[in-house]
Design an enzyme around this catalytic site. Structure first.
Site, PDB file in Angstrom:
ATOM      1  N   ASP A  74      -2.675  -5.063   0.000  1.00  0.00           N
ATOM      2  CA  ASP A  74      -2.216  -6.370   0.459  1.00  0.00           C
ATOM      3  C   ASP A  74      -2.969  -6.901   1.667  1.00  0.00           C
ATOM      4  O   ASP A  74      -3.358  -8.078   1.693  1.00  0.00           O
ATOM      5  CB  ASP A  74      -0.709  -6.353   0.714  1.00  0.00           C
ATOM      6  CG  ASP A  74      -0.241  -5.199   1.598  1.00  0.00           C
ATOM      7  OD1 ASP A  74      -1.084  -4.433   2.112  1.00  0.00           O
ATOM      8  OD2 ASP A  74       0.986  -5.062   1.769  1.00  0.00           O
ATOM      9  N   MET A  97       0.807  -1.213   0.000  1.00  0.00           N
ATOM     10  CA  MET A  97       0.000   0.000   0.000  1.00  0.00           C
ATOM     11  C   MET A  97       0.846   1.272   0.000  1.00  0.00           C
ATOM     12  O   MET A  97       2.058   1.241   0.203  1.00  0.00           O
ATOM     13  CB  MET A  97      -0.913   0.034   1.225  1.00  0.00           C
ATOM     14  CG  MET A  97      -1.923  -1.085   1.297  1.00  0.00           C
ATOM     15  SD  MET A  97      -2.977  -0.964   2.760  1.00  0.00           S
ATOM     16  CE  MET A  97      -3.989   0.466   2.359  1.00  0.00           C
ATOM     17  N   HIS A  98       0.182   2.395  -0.213  1.00  0.00           N
ATOM     18  CA  HIS A  98       0.665   3.755   0.050  1.00  0.00           C
ATOM     19  C   HIS A  98       1.747   4.262  -0.895  1.00  0.00           C
ATOM     20  O   HIS A  98       2.060   5.449  -0.878  1.00  0.00           O
ATOM     21  CB  HIS A  98       1.195   3.888   1.488  1.00  0.00           C
ATOM     22  CG  HIS A  98       0.328   3.311   2.543  1.00  0.00           C
ATOM     23  ND1 HIS A  98      -1.002   3.663   2.683  1.00  0.00           N
ATOM     24  CD2 HIS A  98       0.591   2.399   3.514  1.00  0.00           C
ATOM     25  CE1 HIS A  98      -1.515   2.996   3.712  1.00  0.00           C
ATOM     26  NE2 HIS A  98      -0.575   2.227   4.218  1.00  0.00           N
TER      27      HIS A  98
END
EC number: 2.7.1.17
Length: 482
Positions: free
Chosen positions: A235, A79-80
């Site tokens: 995820d 992520m991110h």
């Protein structure tokens, strides 16, 4: 056949399942993380494309029948991360990863704006996407001026597979640009961070079709031309799909590079003041909450490297049943901490070292310290009204039964070990591919067969509880001394 791709921080996993969701073939490719400066963490997005081509080649060679009968593909991804591409779809710079802490100042600036917590339902952490783009605007203005689209990591693979800019709700929820309750981009948050909505990819649910496989890719790898590409998700959300954590009261604890305690939610109940993440699930009309600590197995990796050994050899020093807390205490803040402290600057520490302290003592202290930090996450989740009695245990750290006994006792929760626990996110992605091809959500997202359950050691629980209370008192002292 259905293919799940799990884009991890260090490698790409591929898993093919049959129409019943049973795994039939796997492949894996690795890549490196670059750390050009302290607190920086980057990857070249085209390395992910190469890795995807490599796993396609492996599957085509080793499992030709299964590979050529794939009907749909879906993805999971870390992520991110900020993947910025120009008008031609080419990355302008390396992806700034989830564990990159350079944008601490920008994150704090955004978090002072009450709209961000109110609309996104979360603290703006330095690892999130929005502050990364603010950092780019300040420090790399020439590159920032050429940003056509901002993609999450797995969405760059989606773009390669489909020629479409698409993301899903669960990944977008970690950007600080999504109205997580309404499941829509927030123009208010985008404008406040200097971005435009036309720079965002199209937004769909993780179980929906993002596009059809690019014909050139299909031809190159001998695949069918009509393969559906399903959006997939972040995820942790996709791992939850893989272990069947889709309903209220279901959850998992992950002992991976970072540590995660996740609980599925049937409604949207944010509590950003606790530093708990509240994100959209990868399936419609569901959310999830999770506490995150940033250095779980990574703490053990660090210790092993410092002692010139391997994590596997180090773990062997802590074998057999637990007998009580170590005299040494470890604060696992090697990369700062998220839940509950939201502190990118805090560092780790050993407390109580003596001249007779052994490598075994240090290993036990690390396992306990990670478990205490996950207990912090559990307490934060409880403060939002989340109730858990049992969670699935996944991740590389679950290979150590000593660590599992320690964790169960410190959390006060029963841990369920899946019979086949290696494919959490890859299996979740394959299941989303099935759902995108018409399978029913509820009958597809089922819990795995449980190989073993581990219960708290009630005779030692009070000793570990006392140790946890000492652990809680150490953070402010370490913070003051930093």
């Amino acid at each position: 056949m259905y293919l799940g791709l799990d884009l991890g921080t260090s490698g790409l996993k591929a898993l093919i399942v049959d129409q019943n969701g049973a795994p039939v073939a796997t492949a894996h490719a690795q890549y490196d993380v670059s750390q050009p400066h302290p607190n920086w963490s980057e990857q070249d997005p085209d390395e992910w494309v190469k890795a995807c081509g490599a796993v396609f080649d492996q599957l085509r060679k080793n499992h030709p029948t299964e590979f050529t009968n794939i009907r749909a593909i879906s993805l999971s991804g870390h992520m991110h991360g900020a993947v910025v591409v120009d008008i031609y779809g080419k990355p302008i710079r390396p992806c700034i990863l989830w564990n990159d802490m350079r944008s601490e100042t920008e994150a704090a600036q955004l978090d002072k704006d009450p709209d961000f917590r109110a609309i996104s339902g979360n603290i703006v952490f330095p690892g999130f996407t929005a502050p990364k783009l603010m950092w780019m605007k300040k420090h790399e203005p020439d590159l920032f001026d050429h940003v056509h689209k901002v993609l999450l990591p797995k969405d760059y693979l989606l773009y390669w597979l489909t020629n479409r800019y698409v993301t899903d709700m669960s990944d977008a929820a970690g950007s600080s640009w999504l109205d997580v309750g309404k499941r829509a981009w927030s123009e208010t948050l985008l404008t406040a961070s200097g971005m435009r909505i036309d720079q965002m990819p199209d937004l769909i649910e993780g179980s929906q079709i993002a596009g059809i496989l690019n014909s050139k890719i299909a031809q190159k790898f001998g695949l069918q031309n009509d393969i559906k590409i399903i959006a997939g998700g972040a995820d942790n959300a996709v791992a939850a799909c893989g272990v069947g954590a889709a309903q209220e009261g279901q959850g998992f604890v992950s002992l991976g590079t970072s540590g995660v305690l996740l609980a599925a939610k049937n409604g949207y109940h944010p509590a950003p003041e606790t530093a708990v993440h509240t994100f959209c699930h990868a399936i419609p009309e569901r959310w999830y909450q999770m506490g995150v600590m940033l250095s779980a197995t990574n703490s053990l990796n660090w210790l092993a490297n410092s002692l010139n050994t391997t994590p596997e050899e180090l773990s062997k020093l802590c074998a057999g049943p637990i007998t009580g807390p170590s005299k040494v205490m470890f604060l696992p803040y090697l990369s700062g901490e998220r839940t509950p402290h939201n502190d990118a600057d805090i560092g780790g520490a050993f407390i109580g070292l003596k001249s007779d302290t052994t490598s075994s003592d240090l290993c036990q202290a690390v396992m306990e310290g990670v478990s205490f930090a996950l207990r912090d996450c559990l307490e934060a989740l409880k403060s939002t009204g989340t109730e858990l009695n049992e969670v699935l245990a996944i991740g590389g750290g679950t290979k150590s039964e000593f660590w599992l006994d320690t964790l169960s006792t410190i959390l006060g929760l029963r841990l369920a070990l899946p019979d086949k626990g290696d494919f959490g996110a890859a299996l979740g992605a394959a299941r989303l591919a099935m759902i995108g091809d018409g399978a029913d959500i509820e009958t597809t997202l089922v819990a795995p067969t449980i190989a073993k359950r581990i219960s708290p050691n009630t005779q030692l629980q009070s000793k570990y509880e006392a140790a946890y209370q000492r652990f809680r008192k150490l953070y402010p002292l370490i913070k003051e001394a930093s």
